[in-house]
Every structure is written in structure tokens, then in C-alpha cells.
Design a protein around this motif. Structure first.
Motif, mmCIF file in Angstrom:
data_model
loop_
_atom_site.group_PDB
_atom_site.id
_atom_site.type_symbol
_atom_site.label_atom_id
_atom_site.label_comp_id
_atom_site.label_asym_id
_atom_site.label_seq_id
_atom_site.Cartn_x
_atom_site.Cartn_y
_atom_site.Cartn_z
ATOM 1 N N ARG A 1 0.822 -1.215 0.000
ATOM 2 C CA ARG A 1 0.000 0.000 0.000
ATOM 3 C C ARG A 1 0.857 1.268 0.000
ATOM 4 N NH1 ARG A 1 -5.237 -1.592 1.966
ATOM 5 N NH2 ARG A 1 -5.506 -3.685 1.094
ATOM 6 N N ALA A 2 2.118 1.169 0.396
ATOM 7 C CA ALA A 2 2.995 2.352 0.419
ATOM 8 C C ALA A 2 3.526 2.705 -0.959
ATOM 9 C CB ALA A 2 4.169 2.111 1.372
ATOM 10 N N ARG A 3 3.467 1.775 -1.896
ATOM 11 C CA ARG A 3 4.162 1.961 -3.177
ATOM 12 C C ARG A 3 3.598 3.067 -4.062
ATOM 13 N NH1 ARG A 3 4.983 -3.817 -2.729
ATOM 14 N NH2 ARG A 3 7.222 -4.181 -2.436
ATOM 15 N N PRO A 4 2.284 3.217 -4.219
ATOM 16 C CA PRO A 4 1.820 4.313 -5.086
ATOM 17 C C PRO A 4 2.325 5.659 -4.569
ATOM 18 C CG PRO A 4 0.022 2.827 -4.540
ATOM 19 C CD PRO A 4 1.174 2.447 -3.661
ATOM 20 N N ALA A 5 2.913 6.437 -5.449
ATOM 21 C CA ALA A 5 3.491 7.716 -5.014
ATOM 22 C C ALA A 5 2.386 8.694 -4.625
ATOM 23 C CB ALA A 5 4.342 8.309 -6.122
ATOM 24 N N PRO A 6 2.480 9.311 -3.448
ATOM 25 C CA PRO A 6 1.503 10.338 -3.087
ATOM 26 C C PRO A 6 1.710 11.572 -3.950
ATOM 27 C CG PRO A 6 3.260 10.234 -1.455
ATOM 28 C CD PRO A 6 3.497 9.097 -2.406
ATOM 29 N N PRO A 7 0.711 12.435 -4.040
ATOM 30 C CA PRO A 7 0.845 13.634 -4.890
ATOM 31 C C PRO A 7 1.989 14.520 -4.411
ATOM 32 C CG PRO A 7 -1.080 13.794 -3.473
ATOM 33 C CD PRO A 7 -0.572 12.400 -3.346
ATOM 34 N N GLN A 8 2.717 15.067 -5.363
ATOM 35 C CA GLN A 8 3.864 15.907 -5.045
ATOM 36 C C GLN A 8 3.594 17.338 -5.505
ATOM 37 O OE1 GLN A 8 6.864 15.114 -3.381
ATOM 38 N NE2 GLN A 8 6.878 17.342 -3.384
ATOM 39 N N PRO A 9 3.314 18.267 -4.580
ATOM 40 C CA PRO A 9 3.131 19.668 -4.985
ATOM 41 C C PRO A 9 4.416 20.227 -5.596
ATOM 42 C CG PRO A 9 2.342 19.278 -2.750
ATOM 43 C CD PRO A 9 3.125 18.071 -3.138
ATOM 44 N N LEU A 10 4.262 21.099 -6.570
ATOM 45 C CA LEU A 10 5.404 21.705 -7.258
ATOM 46 C C LEU A 10 5.278 23.219 -7.233
ATOM 47 C CD1 LEU A 10 5.513 19.370 -10.382
ATOM 48 C CD2 LEU A 10 7.014 19.267 -8.382
ATOM 49 N N LEU A 11 6.416 23.873 -7.362
ATOM 50 C CA LEU A 11 6.427 25.337 -7.443
ATOM 51 C C LEU A 11 6.151 25.770 -8.881
ATOM 52 C CD1 LEU A 11 9.562 26.147 -5.263
ATOM 53 C CD2 LEU A 11 7.165 26.326 -4.596
ATOM 54 N N ARG A 12 5.434 26.880 -9.010
ATOM 55 C CA ARG A 12 5.140 27.423 -10.336
ATOM 56 C C ARG A 12 5.284 28.933 -10.295
ATOM 57 N NH1 ARG A 12 0.492 29.143 -13.096
ATOM 58 N NH2 ARG A 12 -0.837 28.677 -11.309
ATOM 59 N N ALA A 13 6.032 29.453 -11.255
ATOM 60 C CA ALA A 13 6.221 30.903 -11.339
ATOM 61 C C ALA A 13 4.967 31.558 -11.905
ATOM 62 C CB ALA A 13 7.423 31.227 -12.213
ATOM 63 N N THR A 14 4.615 32.696 -11.344
ATOM 64 C CA THR A 14 3.481 33.474 -11.841
ATOM 65 C C THR A 14 3.973 34.871 -12.210
ATOM 66 O OG1 THR A 14 2.876 34.408 -9.685
ATOM 67 C CG2 THR A 14 2.017 32.203 -10.216
ATOM 68 N N GLY A 15 3.080 35.669 -12.736
ATOM 69 C CA GLY A 15 3.468 37.024 -13.097
ATOM 70 C C GLY A 15 3.827 37.889 -11.907
#
Length: 209
Positions: free
Chosen positions: A107-121
Motif C-alpha cells: 500500500r505504500a508503493r503508489p506515489a503520493p501527490p507531489q506539490p510543485l512550485l510554479r512561477a506566476t506574473g
């Protein structure tokens, strides 16, 4: 009456006993605590899909609407028992079942969601942090939390089982010296004190032993 046929009194199940617990000290331990009173007549606190949603809200996780199913509730209960087997083995210095270890690793194997940084204006924002989870992502997060607890010597050493023979809830004890005896002083601690008080009164009464 034949003692072998005498019925054991059932625990009166109050709203307080059915209430979800979010005070065990970690996400995985809070899931384990969703089955109460393991030491007597177990109380299922994750008995409906509404309770599953309530539990997710309580631990700060959000599921996809379509992920809230009876199948997921069954899977979480299976995961919960494997997790309990493993942490109880640590607390009581025994070896857990190989099937429990295998299930948790799976049950640990599926990768949990990984938030990422995104540049904005105007700067930078976090993208994907609030994305709802699939059922398997939720389970992966729970198991990874359990692994983090067991992999940290300080937290692993802080695992305790409630002294109440009815409760036996496993929690992290953050107190100096690890001297906390109860999962909750308000619940099991006060119940134990009240029981001792009644015993003293009974012993002090005429004819008491």
C-alpha cells in the motif's frame, strides 16, 4: 448458572466512545484508533462513508468524491489492522505477521501527490497542493506516515499502549520521561480513577473485603 454459559456484559456504546480520535500523535495512529476498545468489545468508528469523510476532514486530507466508496472503506480497515499488528509488535516486543508487513509495503508503493512550485506574473505559488486524493494515494500517505514513525528512534520509543485493559489504544507519548499511562486523561484516566475510588468505597463499607 454454569460459568461456561454465563454471558459477558457488553460495553455500553455511547456517542463519546463512537467519536473519532485524532489525538494518537500521528496520521497512521489516528487511523488505528478508528477501531476503539480493542481490549474488550471493539467499537467501529469508521462504520459508514460519512464517517470516512469525517475522518479525512479530521486529519486534513481530501479525497476525490468518486474515491469515497465501500471498497476504500474496506481497504482502509484492512490496512488499519495490519498497521495495528505492526505497532503493537513494537510496543509489546514481538514479531508482526509477515502478511501485515507485505500489505503495508504494497500500500505504500503508489506515489503520493507531489506539490510543485510554479512561477506566476507576480511571484511563485504552489501548484497541486490542494488536489484531492485517490483511495490508493490516501493509503500510501498513511503507510508512509507509519514508516516515518517507526523509522525515527525518538518517536518509535514514544509508542505506548493505553493502560486501560478495555482500551489499549496506541499513541505517541510526548511527555518527559514517557510516563503517560492513558490515551487520554479525560477519558481512560478519569475512568480508571473513578473505578479505584469505587473500589476504595466498597472496601471501606461494612462487610467490604
Amino acid at each position: 448458572m454454569d460459568p461456561s454459559t454465563e454471558q459477558v456484559p457488553r460495553t455500553r456504546v455511547t456517542a463519546g466512545l463512537r467519536a473519532l480520535r485524532f489525538d494518537a500523535g500521528s496520521l497512521a495512529l489516528n487511523l488505528i484508533a478508528s477501531l476503539g476498545r480493542r481490549g474488550s468489545t471493539p467499537i467501529e468508528r469508521l462504520g459508514t462513508l460519512d464517517r470516512l469523510r469525517e475522518w479525512c476532514d479530521g486529519v486534513g486530507l481530501r479525497l476525490h468524491d468518486e474515491a469515497v466508496t465501500e471498497e476504500l472503506r474496506t481497504e482502509l480497515r484492512t490496512l488499519r489492522e495490519a498497521a495495528y499488528d505492526v505497532v503493537a509488535a513494537v510496543v509489546h516486543d514481538r514479531t508482526p505477521a509477515a502478511a501485515s508487513i507485505a500489505l503495508l509495503n504494497d500500500r505504500a508503493r503508489p506515489a503520493p501527490p507531489q506539490p510543485l512550485l510554479r512561477a506566476t506574473g507576480t511571484g511563485v505559488e504552489v501548484d497541486g497542493a490542494d488536489r484531492p486524493l485517490t483511495g490508493r494515494e490516501l493509503q500510501s500517505i498513511v503507510v508512509r506516515d507509519l514508516i516515518a514513525v517507526l523509522g525515527d528512534p525518538e518517536r518509535r520509543g514514544a509508542l505506548r499502549a493505553c493502560d486501560s485493559s478495555l482500551c489499549t489504544m496506541i499513541y505517541l507519548d510526548p511527555t518527559p520521561g514517557r510516563r503517560r499511562r492513558w490515551c487520554s486523561m479525560r477519558l481512560c484516566g478519569n475512568s480508571a480513577k473513578a473505578a479505584k475510588h469505587r473500589q476504595r468505597q466498597a472496601s471501606a463499607a461494612p462487610g467490604g473485603s
